[in-house]
Write an enzyme that holds these catalytic residues in place. Sequence first.
Site, PDB file in Angstrom:
ATOM      1  N   VAL A  62      14.907 -71.574 -71.292  1.00  0.00           N
ATOM      2  CA  VAL A  62      14.979 -70.881 -72.574  1.00  0.00           C
ATOM      3  C   VAL A  62      13.814 -71.331 -73.452  1.00  0.00           C
ATOM      4  O   VAL A  62      13.429 -72.504 -73.424  1.00  0.00           O
ATOM      5  CB  VAL A  62      16.303 -71.227 -73.293  1.00  0.00           C
ATOM      6  CG1 VAL A  62      16.386 -70.571 -74.655  1.00  0.00           C
ATOM      7  CG2 VAL A  62      17.501 -70.849 -72.445  1.00  0.00           C
ATOM      8  N   CYS A  63      13.282 -70.400 -74.242  1.00  0.00           N
ATOM      9  CA  CYS A  63      12.293 -70.739 -75.277  1.00  0.00           C
ATOM     10  C   CYS A  63      12.560 -69.833 -76.470  1.00  0.00           C
ATOM     11  O   CYS A  63      13.655 -69.298 -76.610  1.00  0.00           O
ATOM     12  CB  CYS A  63      10.864 -70.615 -74.760  1.00  0.00           C
ATOM     13  SG  CYS A  63      10.346 -68.919 -74.423  1.00  0.00           S
ATOM     14  N   ARG A  64      11.578 -69.645 -77.321  1.00  0.00           N
ATOM     15  CA  ARG A  64      11.780 -68.823 -78.516  1.00  0.00           C
ATOM     16  C   ARG A  64      11.933 -67.339 -78.169  1.00  0.00           C
ATOM     17  O   ARG A  64      12.843 -66.679 -78.629  1.00  0.00           O
ATOM     18  CB  ARG A  64      10.622 -69.018 -79.493  1.00  0.00           C
ATOM     19  CG  ARG A  64      10.762 -68.209 -80.761  1.00  0.00           C
ATOM     20  CD  ARG A  64       9.591 -68.468 -81.730  1.00  0.00           C
ATOM     21  NE  ARG A  64       9.630 -67.532 -82.827  1.00  0.00           N
ATOM     22  CZ  ARG A  64       9.098 -66.308 -82.800  1.00  0.00           C
ATOM     23  NH1 ARG A  64       8.481 -65.888 -81.721  1.00  0.00           N
ATOM     24  NH2 ARG A  64       9.185 -65.519 -83.838  1.00  0.00           N
ATOM     25  N   GLY A  66      10.934 -65.997 -74.702  1.00  0.00           N
ATOM     26  CA  GLY A  66      10.978 -65.739 -73.261  1.00  0.00           C
ATOM     27  C   GLY A  66       9.655 -65.938 -72.541  1.00  0.00           C
ATOM     28  O   GLY A  66       9.616 -65.957 -71.318  1.00  0.00           O
ATOM     29  N   MET A  90      15.517 -67.424 -77.614  1.00  0.00           N
ATOM     30  CA  MET A  90      16.450 -67.702 -78.706  1.00  0.00           C
ATOM     31  C   MET A  90      16.478 -66.556 -79.724  1.00  0.00           C
ATOM     32  O   MET A  90      17.464 -66.420 -80.452  1.00  0.00           O
ATOM     33  CB  MET A  90      16.095 -69.022 -79.397  1.00  0.00           C
ATOM     34  CG  MET A  90      16.389 -70.247 -78.545  1.00  0.00           C
ATOM     35  SD  MET A  90      18.119 -70.398 -78.023  1.00  0.00           S
ATOM     36  CE  MET A  90      18.921 -70.805 -79.579  1.00  0.00           C
TER      37      MET A  90
END
Length: 98
Positions: A62-64, A66, A90
């Site tokens: 997961v990141c901000r 994708g 996120m």
Amino acid sequence: MKEITAKELQRFMEKDQTLTIIDVRETAEVADGKIPGAVNIPLGLLEFRMHDLDKSAEYILVCRSGGRSAQAVRFLENQGFDAINMAGGMLAWEGKTE
């Protein structure tokens, strides 16, 4: 590359399925909230933390938004790991955060 949506991940979590989530955002970004139980390993440190990972496990990255998590998935797959990107990151997450 395998992907999962934020909604699918949330449904799995509601069913108490055991999932290993790695958040590859920077520490300052994670301070604003992360998926409960996610482990923070910033993308730039992932190569140095691979020894903490188990090749027999499946990881959701997961990141901000994708993008960084997609890079992390490609990197881990090249190292023999089973990894899935959470599409939308996120920004798409509507579940609880910690």
